[in-house]
Design an enzyme around this catalytic site. Structure first.
Site, PDB file in Angstrom:
ATOM      1  N   ASP A  51       0.815  -1.214   0.000  1.00  0.00           N
ATOM      2  CA  ASP A  51       0.000   0.000   0.000  1.00  0.00           C
ATOM      3  C   ASP A  51       0.849   1.265   0.000  1.00  0.00           C
ATOM      4  OD1 ASP A  51      -2.742  -1.090   0.105  1.00  0.00           O
ATOM      5  OD2 ASP A  51      -2.092  -1.921   2.018  1.00  0.00           O
ATOM      6  N   HIS A 106       0.692   4.094  -2.781  1.00  0.00           N
ATOM      7  CA  HIS A 106       0.426   5.475  -2.365  1.00  0.00           C
ATOM      8  C   HIS A 106       1.430   6.436  -2.997  1.00  0.00           C
ATOM      9  CE1 HIS A 106      -0.737   8.733   0.424  1.00  0.00           C
ATOM     10  NE2 HIS A 106       0.562   8.986   0.510  1.00  0.00           N
ATOM     11  N   GLU A 143       1.110   5.567   5.533  1.00  0.00           N
ATOM     12  CA  GLU A 143       2.274   6.449   5.532  1.00  0.00           C
ATOM     13  C   GLU A 143       2.037   7.623   6.478  1.00  0.00           C
ATOM     14  OE1 GLU A 143       5.093   5.546   3.558  1.00  0.00           O
ATOM     15  OE2 GLU A 143       3.819   3.765   3.610  1.00  0.00           O
TER      16      GLU A 143
END
Length: 298
Positions: free
Chosen positions: A68, A72, A274
């Site tokens: 992910d 991103h 993040e």
């Protein structure tokens, strides 16, 4: 489906072991359908975003092999392009939650085969301040859990490390004051977590959001007012058969196309796993903004 020119990006430190073998396997699957394939390994944070922003329009499709976080980063490089390419995700991370929302097989080689079936869907992308996200924006418990993940455990235990971190974090999470403006409606109160979702999975678990969540032009917003395993169980165990209405008064749920989030003190925000943003934040939805190749399960 066939492509004239494709870019295959993989991150050196992302996700699973035997990355070189995986790159070879997926490249072998894609090769018969791609006239020219450029394979690039990224090593440093921001490298994938820079590559996608500067060279993305040169390709018909960009395949992202990673988790992910890699997705991103690359999507933030592709989202502002005038003519973005198709995007294909080849799962190579720990949870691969956005790939799960797209119905893509967790096995990268199988996912590569699915990419060639040519199922193309225009997908919403969330925006938080000047950045975009594919899966979620969150503050409180979720960002605290991300900060507390032991990287050694992450490598050894995979997705289990996220659950361990969450369990360890729950008992130490303090409530915070928030002010929200959702589609012009103002609300305030105390919470331990605010979660605005574009996708439908978190930590490999399906969330109780409608199947069209990636194409409805809205964010699914959860406000968790107090901690507790039963609250998490209600969220993660419910499978929607229509509009979801939480049973606990400790959970607020609504949908919104715009969201302004303020907290009494700046708080770290988690976007797709993040951590680099802080509140206040203004969220919106870029409806049908990017075209993704989807899996059989979408």
């Amino acid at each position: 489906m066939e492509f004239n020119k494709a870019l295959l990006i993989h991150h050196h430190h992302s996700g699973k072991a035997n990355r070189e073998n995986t790159v070879g396997l997926v490249a072998g699957v894609l090769a018969p359908a791609v006239r020219e394939c450029v394979i690039v390994r990224t090593d440093e944070p921001g490298e994938g975003e820079k590559l996608c922003r500067e060279r993305g329009e040169l390709f018909d499709v960009v395949f992202i092999l990673g988790g992910d976080g890699t997705v991103h980063e690359c999507v933030n490089g592709l989202a502002d392009l005038q003519h973005p390419p198709l995007i294909g995700i080849l799962p190579g991370g720990t949870c691969n939650d956005f790939a799960r929302s797209l119905g893509i097989s967790p096995d990268a080689e199988t996912a590569a085969q699915e990419m060639l079936a040519g199922r193309v869907v225009s997908i919403d992308v969330g925006r938080a301040n000047d950045r975009v996200f594919t899966n979620f924006f969150g503050i409180g418990l979720i960002s605290d859990a991300s900060q507390n993940i032991n990287e050694n455990l992450k490598g050894a235990l995979g997705k289990l490390s996220y659950f361990i971190s969450t369990l360890q974090t729950i008992s130490h999470t303090e409530p915070f004051r928030y002010q929200i403006e959702a589609d012009g409606k103002e609300m305030e109160g105390e919470a331990v977590m605010i979660y605005a979702a574009n996708g439908r999975f978190l930590g490999t678990n399906a969330l109780p959001f409608a199947p069209n969540a990636l194409q409805d032009g809205e964010l699914d917003v959860l406000i968790i007012h107090e901690t507790g395993i039963p609250l998490l169980r209600e969220i993660l165990s419910h499978k929607p058969e229509g509009d979801w209405q939480p049973q606990s008064e400790s959970i607020s749920y609504f949908k919104a196309s715009t969201l302004k989030v303020k907290t009494d003190a700046p708080m770290s925000a988690d976007t797709d796993g993040e951590l680099y943003m802080k509140t206040p934040a203004e969220l919106s939805v870029l409806t049908g903004h990017l075209k993704f190749l989807t899996g059989e399960g979408y």
